[in-house]
Design an enzyme around this catalytic site. Structure first.
Site, PDB file in Angstrom:
ATOM      1  N   GLY A  46      18.286  39.840  42.652  1.00  0.00           N
ATOM      2  CA  GLY A  46      19.552  40.036  41.964  1.00  0.00           C
ATOM      3  C   GLY A  46      20.515  38.906  42.263  1.00  0.00           C
ATOM      4  O   GLY A  46      20.356  38.186  43.262  1.00  0.00           O
ATOM      5  N   GLN A  51      28.332  34.425  43.028  1.00  0.00           N
ATOM      6  CA  GLN A  51      27.357  33.669  43.818  1.00  0.00           C
ATOM      7  C   GLN A  51      27.011  32.318  43.187  1.00  0.00           C
ATOM      8  O   GLN A  51      26.452  31.451  43.860  1.00  0.00           O
ATOM      9  CB  GLN A  51      26.063  34.467  43.993  1.00  0.00           C
ATOM     10  CG  GLN A  51      26.218  35.682  44.894  1.00  0.00           C
ATOM     11  CD  GLN A  51      24.911  36.418  45.029  1.00  0.00           C
ATOM     12  OE1 GLN A  51      24.542  37.188  44.154  1.00  0.00           O
ATOM     13  NE2 GLN A  51      24.189  36.176  46.103  1.00  0.00           N
ATOM     14  N   CYS A  94      20.282  38.663  51.158  1.00  0.00           N
ATOM     15  CA  CYS A  94      21.250  38.143  50.186  1.00  0.00           C
ATOM     16  C   CYS A  94      21.020  36.649  50.030  1.00  0.00           C
ATOM     17  O   CYS A  94      20.955  35.932  51.028  1.00  0.00           O
ATOM     18  CB  CYS A  94      22.674  38.418  50.670  1.00  0.00           C
ATOM     19  SG  CYS A  94      23.919  37.852  49.507  1.00  0.00           S
ATOM     20  N   LEU A  95      20.901  36.192  48.785  1.00  0.00           N
ATOM     21  CA  LEU A  95      20.653  34.768  48.542  1.00  0.00           C
ATOM     22  C   LEU A  95      21.796  33.906  49.052  1.00  0.00           C
ATOM     23  O   LEU A  95      21.609  32.714  49.289  1.00  0.00           O
ATOM     24  CB  LEU A  95      20.435  34.521  47.045  1.00  0.00           C
ATOM     25  CG  LEU A  95      19.157  35.144  46.460  1.00  0.00           C
ATOM     26  CD1 LEU A  95      19.132  34.972  44.950  1.00  0.00           C
ATOM     27  CD2 LEU A  95      17.916  34.539  47.103  1.00  0.00           C
ATOM     28  N   HIS A 136      24.184  46.450  45.456  1.00  0.00           N
ATOM     29  CA  HIS A 136      24.365  45.197  46.206  1.00  0.00           C
ATOM     30  C   HIS A 136      25.135  44.184  45.344  1.00  0.00           C
ATOM     31  O   HIS A 136      26.089  43.553  45.806  1.00  0.00           O
ATOM     32  CB  HIS A 136      22.980  44.651  46.600  1.00  0.00           C
ATOM     33  CG  HIS A 136      22.991  43.331  47.298  1.00  0.00           C
ATOM     34  ND1 HIS A 136      22.463  43.152  48.559  1.00  0.00           N
ATOM     35  CD2 HIS A 136      23.455  42.108  46.920  1.00  0.00           C
ATOM     36  CE1 HIS A 136      22.609  41.885  48.922  1.00  0.00           C
ATOM     37  NE2 HIS A 136      23.202  41.226  47.947  1.00  0.00           N
ATOM     38  N   GLU A 137      24.723  44.069  44.079  1.00  0.00           N
ATOM     39  CA  GLU A 137      25.371  43.081  43.198  1.00  0.00           C
ATOM     40  C   GLU A 137      26.769  43.526  42.796  1.00  0.00           C
ATOM     41  O   GLU A 137      27.677  42.699  42.686  1.00  0.00           O
ATOM     42  CB  GLU A 137      24.503  42.830  41.957  1.00  0.00           C
ATOM     43  CG  GLU A 137      23.085  42.361  42.249  1.00  0.00           C
ATOM     44  CD  GLU A 137      23.004  41.209  43.231  1.00  0.00           C
ATOM     45  OE1 GLU A 137      23.937  40.386  43.279  1.00  0.00           O
ATOM     46  OE2 GLU A 137      22.013  41.131  43.976  1.00  0.00           O
ATOM     47  N   HIS A 140      29.156  42.421  45.257  1.00  0.00           N
ATOM     48  CA  HIS A 140      29.525  41.005  45.129  1.00  0.00           C
ATOM     49  C   HIS A 140      30.721  40.821  44.187  1.00  0.00           C
ATOM     50  O   HIS A 140      31.556  39.935  44.403  1.00  0.00           O
ATOM     51  CB  HIS A 140      28.355  40.186  44.582  1.00  0.00           C
ATOM     52  CG  HIS A 140      27.394  39.693  45.627  1.00  0.00           C
ATOM     53  ND1 HIS A 140      27.762  38.838  46.634  1.00  0.00           N
ATOM     54  CD2 HIS A 140      26.072  39.930  45.808  1.00  0.00           C
ATOM     55  CE1 HIS A 140      26.705  38.562  47.396  1.00  0.00           C
ATOM     56  NE2 HIS A 140      25.666  39.220  46.917  1.00  0.00           N
TER      57      HIS A 140
HETATM   58 ZN    ZN Z   1      23.786  39.235  47.739  1.00  0.00          ZN
END
Ligand code: ZN
Length: 168
Positions: A46, A51, A94-95, A136-137, A140
């Site tokens: 995701g 991000q 998390c990226l 999670h997204e 963000h």
């Molecule tokens: Zn993340």
């Protein structure tokens, strides 16, 4: 399509509350396609607008492609309508915070309302990995990261790694 550079903690843009997307146009459709391409390359499940430096309320998920069945989904201006009382605890990465998996407890199922890429309103009960990825997204979009959800022990254990990222 293009692979987008991913911002990393502690970039301050990851802490901003993203603004509504509003009207859906080709620019947003291109962004969504690029964001999906980016998660397949990263690789991840995701990605949210902030991000990639776009402070708009858009996120993409594909909770199953790593198991061989792609299910790309795009959410514009998502709203959380309902969350199950049943919680699910799992490890999330998390990226934007590479190398720091965190155990997170979240509602196991959520109902979201959002706008799709045709500009149409949608709502659906999400379950399983999609429910977890979507939450999670969604976090963000509100400037919230998984490191905010750690318990005291995990926070202490992660402190050196986070301090190193802040110095980098
Ligand atoms: Zn993340």
């Amino acid at each position: 399509m293009a692979v987008l550079p991913i911002l990393r903690f502690p970039d301050p843009r990851l802490r901003r509350v993203a603004l509504p997307v509003g009207a859906v146009d080709d620019r947003i459709r291109q962004l969504a396609a690029d964001m999906l391409e980016t998660i397949y390359t990263a690789p991840g499940r995701g990605l949210a607008g902030p991000q990639v430096g776009v402070l708009r309320r858009i996120f993409v998920i594909d909770a199953t492609w790593k198991e061989g069945t792609p299910t790309p989904r795009v959410f514009l201006d998502p709203e959380l309508i309902d969350a199950s009382e049943t919680l699910h605890a799992g490890t999330e990465g998390c990226l934007s915070i590479p190398g720091l998996p965190v155990t997170v407890s979240r509602p196991a199922e959520v109902t979201l309302r959002w706008t799709d890429l045709d500009g149409a309103p949608r709502s659906e009960r999400l379950t399983g990995a999609e429910a977890i990825c979507a939450q999670h997204e969604l976090d963000h979009l509100n400037g919230r990261l998984i490191i905010d959800l750690m318990d005291a022990d995990a926070r202490a254990a992660a402190a050196p790694a986070l301090a190193a990222m802040e110095r980098a």
